[in-house]
Design a protein around this motif. Structure first.
Motif, PDB file in Angstrom:
ATOM      1  N   THR A   1       0.839  -1.195   0.000  1.00 51.56           N
ATOM      2  CA  THR A   1       0.000   0.000   0.000  1.00 51.56           C
ATOM      3  C   THR A   1       0.872   1.243   0.000  1.00 51.56           C
ATOM      4  OG1 THR A   1      -1.718  -1.151   1.270  1.00 51.56           O
ATOM      5  CG2 THR A   1      -1.831   1.258   1.210  1.00 51.56           C
ATOM      6  N   LEU A   2       0.519   2.198  -0.824  1.00 51.52           N
ATOM      7  CA  LEU A   2       1.100   3.534  -0.800  1.00 51.52           C
ATOM      8  C   LEU A   2       0.041   4.471  -0.229  1.00 51.52           C
ATOM      9  CD1 LEU A   2       2.787   3.584  -4.318  1.00 51.52           C
ATOM     10  CD2 LEU A   2       3.980   3.530  -2.125  1.00 51.52           C
ATOM     11  N   ARG A   3       0.434   5.345   0.710  1.00 51.37           N
ATOM     12  CA  ARG A   3      -0.573   6.189   1.356  1.00 51.37           C
ATOM     13  C   ARG A   3       0.024   7.510   1.823  1.00 51.37           C
ATOM     14  NH1 ARG A   3      -3.700   3.748   5.019  1.00 51.37           N
ATOM     15  NH2 ARG A   3      -3.169   1.569   4.710  1.00 51.37           N
ATOM     16  N   SER A   4      -0.861   8.467   2.010  1.00 53.32           N
ATOM     17  CA  SER A   4      -0.441   9.791   2.501  1.00 53.32           C
ATOM     18  C   SER A   4      -0.180   9.764   3.995  1.00 53.32           C
ATOM     19  CB  SER A   4      -1.514  10.826   2.189  1.00 53.32           C
ATOM     20  OG  SER A   4      -2.749  10.461   2.804  1.00 53.32           O
ATOM     21  N   ASP A   5      -0.975   8.972   4.737  1.00 52.57           N
ATOM     22  CA  ASP A   5      -0.846   8.912   6.197  1.00 52.57           C
ATOM     23  C   ASP A   5      -1.409   7.576   6.661  1.00 52.57           C
ATOM     24  OD1 ASP A   5      -3.805   9.401   7.310  1.00 52.57           O
ATOM     25  OD2 ASP A   5      -3.493  10.673   5.550  1.00 52.57           O
ATOM     26  N   PRO A   6      -1.108   7.157   7.890  1.00 52.28           N
ATOM     27  CA  PRO A   6      -1.512   5.829   8.347  1.00 52.28           C
ATOM     28  C   PRO A   6      -3.014   5.601   8.418  1.00 52.28           C
ATOM     29  CG  PRO A   6       0.218   6.721   9.752  1.00 52.28           C
ATOM     30  CD  PRO A   6      -0.231   7.829   8.867  1.00 52.28           C
ATOM     31  N   ASP A   7      -3.803   6.661   8.521  1.00 52.96           N
ATOM     32  CA  ASP A   7      -5.242   6.503   8.712  1.00 52.96           C
ATOM     33  C   ASP A   7      -6.056   6.594   7.423  1.00 52.96           C
ATOM     34  OD1 ASP A   7      -4.875   6.251  11.483  1.00 52.96           O
ATOM     35  OD2 ASP A   7      -4.806   8.443  11.697  1.00 52.96           O
ATOM     36  N   ALA A   8      -5.424   6.883   6.294  1.00 50.91           N
ATOM     37  CA  ALA A   8      -6.155   7.000   5.031  1.00 50.91           C
ATOM     38  C   ALA A   8      -6.661   5.629   4.596  1.00 50.91           C
ATOM     39  CB  ALA A   8      -5.259   7.600   3.962  1.00 50.91           C
ATOM     40  N   SER A   9      -7.905   5.569   4.145  1.00 44.83           N
ATOM     41  CA  SER A   9      -8.509   4.304   3.696  1.00 44.83           C
ATOM     42  C   SER A   9      -8.094   4.012   2.254  1.00 44.83           C
ATOM     43  CB  SER A   9     -10.032   4.388   3.785  1.00 44.83           C
ATOM     44  OG  SER A   9     -10.438   4.604   5.120  1.00 44.83           O
ATOM     45  N   PRO A  10      -7.537   2.829   1.997  1.00 45.47           N
ATOM     46  CA  PRO A  10      -7.017   2.554   0.651  1.00 45.47           C
ATOM     47  C   PRO A  10      -8.098   2.185  -0.357  1.00 45.47           C
ATOM     48  CG  PRO A  10      -6.607   0.686   2.089  1.00 45.47           C
ATOM     49  CD  PRO A  10      -7.198   1.752   2.948  1.00 45.47           C
ATOM     50  N   LEU A  11      -7.881   2.604  -1.581  1.00 45.68           N
ATOM     51  CA  LEU A  11      -8.669   2.178  -2.729  1.00 45.68           C
ATOM     52  C   LEU A  11      -7.855   1.162  -3.520  1.00 45.68           C
ATOM     53  CD1 LEU A  11      -9.995   5.638  -3.988  1.00 45.68           C
ATOM     54  CD2 LEU A  11     -11.261   3.903  -2.679  1.00 45.68           C
ATOM     55  N   PRO A  12      -8.503   0.194  -4.169  1.00 45.30           N
ATOM     56  CA  PRO A  12      -7.751  -0.776  -4.975  1.00 45.30           C
ATOM     57  C   PRO A  12      -7.097  -0.113  -6.177  1.00 45.30           C
ATOM     58  CG  PRO A  12     -10.119  -1.068  -5.272  1.00 45.30           C
ATOM     59  CD  PRO A  12      -9.948  -0.082  -4.167  1.00 45.30           C
ATOM     60  N   ALA A  13      -5.878  -0.522  -6.471  1.00 45.22           N
ATOM     61  CA  ALA A  13      -5.127   0.106  -7.562  1.00 45.22           C
ATOM     62  C   ALA A  13      -5.717  -0.207  -8.929  1.00 45.22           C
ATOM     63  CB  ALA A  13      -3.670  -0.349  -7.502  1.00 45.22           C
ATOM     64  N   GLY A  14      -6.278  -1.407  -9.098  1.00 46.60           N
ATOM     65  CA  GLY A  14      -6.751  -1.821 -10.414  1.00 46.60           C
ATOM     66  C   GLY A  14      -7.647  -0.814 -11.107  1.00 46.60           C
ATOM     67  N   PRO A  15      -8.773  -0.427 -10.492  1.00 49.04           N
ATOM     68  CA  PRO A  15      -9.666   0.553 -11.141  1.00 49.04           C
ATOM     69  C   PRO A  15      -9.010   1.908 -11.368  1.00 49.04           C
ATOM     70  CG  PRO A  15     -10.819  -0.635  -9.399  1.00 49.04           C
ATOM     71  CD  PRO A  15      -9.378  -0.994  -9.277  1.00 49.04           C
ATOM     72  N   LEU A  16      -8.167   2.343 -10.433  1.00 47.11           N
ATOM     73  CA  LEU A  16      -7.500   3.638 -10.606  1.00 47.11           C
ATOM     74  C   LEU A  16      -6.605   3.645 -11.835  1.00 47.11           C
ATOM     75  CD1 LEU A  16      -6.428   4.656  -6.978  1.00 47.11           C
ATOM     76  CD2 LEU A  16      -8.287   5.603  -8.337  1.00 47.11           C
ATOM     77  N   PHE A  17      -5.830   2.577 -11.996  1.00 47.45           N
ATOM     78  CA  PHE A  17      -4.907   2.530 -13.128  1.00 47.45           C
ATOM     79  C   PHE A  17      -5.637   2.213 -14.433  1.00 47.45           C
ATOM     80  CE2 PHE A  17      -1.881   2.760  -9.810  1.00 47.45           C
ATOM     81  CZ  PHE A  17      -0.719   3.253 -10.372  1.00 47.45           C
ATOM     82  N   ALA A  18      -6.761   1.502 -14.345  1.00 48.68           N
ATOM     83  CA  ALA A  18      -7.567   1.259 -15.543  1.00 48.68           C
ATOM     84  C   ALA A  18      -8.157   2.563 -16.072  1.00 48.68           C
ATOM     85  CB  ALA A  18      -8.680   0.257 -15.235  1.00 48.68           C
ATOM     86  N   ALA A  19      -8.385   3.513 -15.172  1.00 47.20           N
ATOM     87  CA  ALA A  19      -8.950   4.808 -15.569  1.00 47.20           C
ATOM     88  C   ALA A  19      -7.879   5.858 -15.846  1.00 47.20           C
ATOM     89  CB  ALA A  19      -9.891   5.305 -14.475  1.00 47.20           C
ATOM     90  N   ALA A  20      -6.621   5.442 -15.890  1.00 45.82           N
ATOM     91  CA  ALA A  20      -5.534   6.394 -16.108  1.00 45.82           C
ATOM     92  C   ALA A  20      -5.710   7.127 -17.433  1.00 45.82           C
ATOM     93  CB  ALA A  20      -4.197   5.659 -16.096  1.00 45.82           C
ATOM     94  N   GLU A  21      -5.413   8.421 -17.417  1.00 49.55           N
ATOM     95  CA  GLU A  21      -5.486   9.244 -18.622  1.00 49.55           C
ATOM     96  C   GLU A  21      -4.119   9.854 -18.894  1.00 49.55           C
ATOM     97  OE1 GLU A  21      -8.508  12.158 -18.188  1.00 49.55           O
ATOM     98  OE2 GLU A  21     -10.157  10.708 -18.067  1.00 49.55           O
ATOM     99  N   GLY A  22      -3.693   9.780 -20.153  1.00 50.44           N
ATOM    100  CA  GLY A  22      -2.399  10.338 -20.515  1.00 50.44           C
ATOM    101  C   GLY A  22      -1.244   9.661 -19.799  1.00 50.44           C
ATOM    102  N   GLY A  23      -1.423   8.376 -19.451  1.00 50.02           N
ATOM    103  CA  GLY A  23      -0.353   7.649 -18.777  1.00 50.02           C
ATOM    104  C   GLY A  23      -0.217   7.945 -17.305  1.00 50.02           C
ATOM    105  N   THR A  24      -1.263   8.557 -16.706  1.00 55.72           N
ATOM    106  CA  THR A  24      -1.195   8.919 -15.288  1.00 55.72           C
ATOM    107  C   THR A  24      -2.481   8.522 -14.579  1.00 55.72           C
ATOM    108  OG1 THR A  24       0.246  10.812 -15.754  1.00 55.72           O
ATOM    109  CG2 THR A  24      -0.877  10.795 -13.636  1.00 55.72           C
ATOM    110  N   ALA A  25      -2.345   7.738 -13.501  1.00 59.75           N
ATOM    111  CA  ALA A  25      -3.468   7.434 -12.623  1.00 59.75           C
ATOM    112  C   ALA A  25      -3.511   8.476 -11.511  1.00 59.75           C
ATOM    113  CB  ALA A  25      -3.307   6.033 -12.035  1.00 59.75           C
ATOM    114  N   ARG A  26      -4.718   8.686 -10.941  1.00 60.27           N
ATOM    115  CA  ARG A  26      -4.855   9.741  -9.939  1.00 60.27           C
ATOM    116  C   ARG A  26      -5.546   9.215  -8.690  1.00 60.27           C
ATOM    117  NH1 ARG A  26      -3.363  14.479 -12.020  1.00 60.27           N
ATOM    118  NH2 ARG A  26      -3.170  14.576 -14.289  1.00 60.27           N
ATOM    119  N   ALA A  27      -5.061   9.682  -7.529  1.00 59.73           N
ATOM    120  CA  ALA A  27      -5.650   9.308  -6.249  1.00 59.73           C
ATOM    121  C   ALA A  27      -5.759  10.551  -5.384  1.00 59.73           C
ATOM    122  CB  ALA A  27      -4.790   8.257  -5.556  1.00 59.73           C
TER     123      ALA A  27
END
Length: 304
Positions: free
Chosen positions: A75-101
């Protein structure tokens, strides 16, 4: 070739870049266990890296990079308490070679993975810790930063063959990360990699890799390394985990196995090329090291 170059070439090292990740605010992304060796580099901002079963989170600052050498979710996160989202959908929706969180673009990571041939687990991955973290302030890390900057440039401003150039630069980065890791933490590796951190053992390893078909003796290797036979034998065993001639046998068998996988060479020619005078001598050593005969190994390699 030197030992590190030799092994990385034998393992057919390849890189594959993924979409970049831009994140801001409070965010967390959960990644499934990667295939091959995962790498990321922080080009902007900072974040936390948590790898399953690898202990406490690692703080990543701008310029840091890391390798994950085991198939473990992370997991990559901003802080210990942030709730993670699965990477798959984020990277599937990447635009211009960049995924966003999250919200914003405080953090930018580039990354991808390295893939290897069938013998990578024994020869490389098992010799490394699960996480290789290279902080940006590490001494002699300038070349890694240069490679990352060039990768970023190729991805941000595509030109003809940019993907190919970036992937080759990633392999260059891998070599330098391994070099720097050996320099920083020689006791965190094992086997032949650990031997490279000992100048005497490294000299002997380089000699063996430079002419593996030669009928080496411990005495000849000791003269090459400018130490006594007993000193070389002891230091080689302590770092590599086996004697120099035992190591030579295993390396010869790896070279023979590569030729058998590639096909088109007679067993007699393979035997001569790696220092064995006959097919039977190669077969005995081959079966002792890999547990199968050269002929059976070749048949298995040829099976789709």
């Amino acid at each position: 070739m030197d030992p590190l170059e030799d092994v990385l070439t034998l393992l057919e090292t390849r890189s594959q870049l993924s979409a970049s990740l831009t994140a801001g605010g409070r965010w967390a992304v959960r990644f499934d266990a990667p295939r091959g060796v995962k790498f990321n580099a922080v080009r902007r901002g900072s974040c936390l890296l948590e790898v399953d079963g690898a202990g406490a989170p690692i703080e990543l600052a701008e310029g840091d990079c890391y390798l994950l050498t085991r198939p473990r979710a992370f997991t990559l996160r901003s802080d210990p308490d942030a709730s993670p989202l699965p990477a798959g959908p984020l990277f599937a929706a990447a635009e211009g070679g960049t995924a966003r969180a999250g919200r914003g673009d405080d953090v930018l990571l580039i990354g991808g993975r390295f893939s290897f041939g069938p013998r990578a687990q024994e020869w490389l991955l098992d010799r490394l810790p699960p996480v290789v973290h290279l902080p940006s302030g590490t001494r002699r890390a300038e070349t890694v930063r240069w490679a990352l900057t060039e990768i970023d440039r190729e991805l941000s401003h595509p030109q003809p063959a940019s993907s190919l150039v970036a992937e080759h630069l990633a392999v260059v980065m891998l070599v330098h990360v391994l070099r720097l890791h050996l320099a920083r933490a020689p006791h965190a590796v094992s086997g032949w990699l650990a031997g490279l951190a000992d100048p005497v053992v490294a000299t002997a390893l380089t000699a063996l890799h430079g002419d593996p078909a030669r009928p080496w003796t411990v005495a000849e290797l000791a003269r090459t390394a400018a130490v006594s036979r007993s000193a070389l034998a002891a230091r080689f065993k302590a770092s590599v985990g086996q004697g120099p001639l035992e190591y030579l046998t295993r390396w010869r068998i790896e070279l023979a196995a590569r030729q058998l996988r590639e096909g088109g060479t007679t067993l007699a020619a393979v035997a001569r090329s790696v220092g064995y005078g006959s097919e039977s001598a190669l077969s005995v050593a081959f079966k002792r090291v890999l547990g199968t005969s050269p002929g059976e190994y070749r048949r298995r390699a040829a099976t789709p």
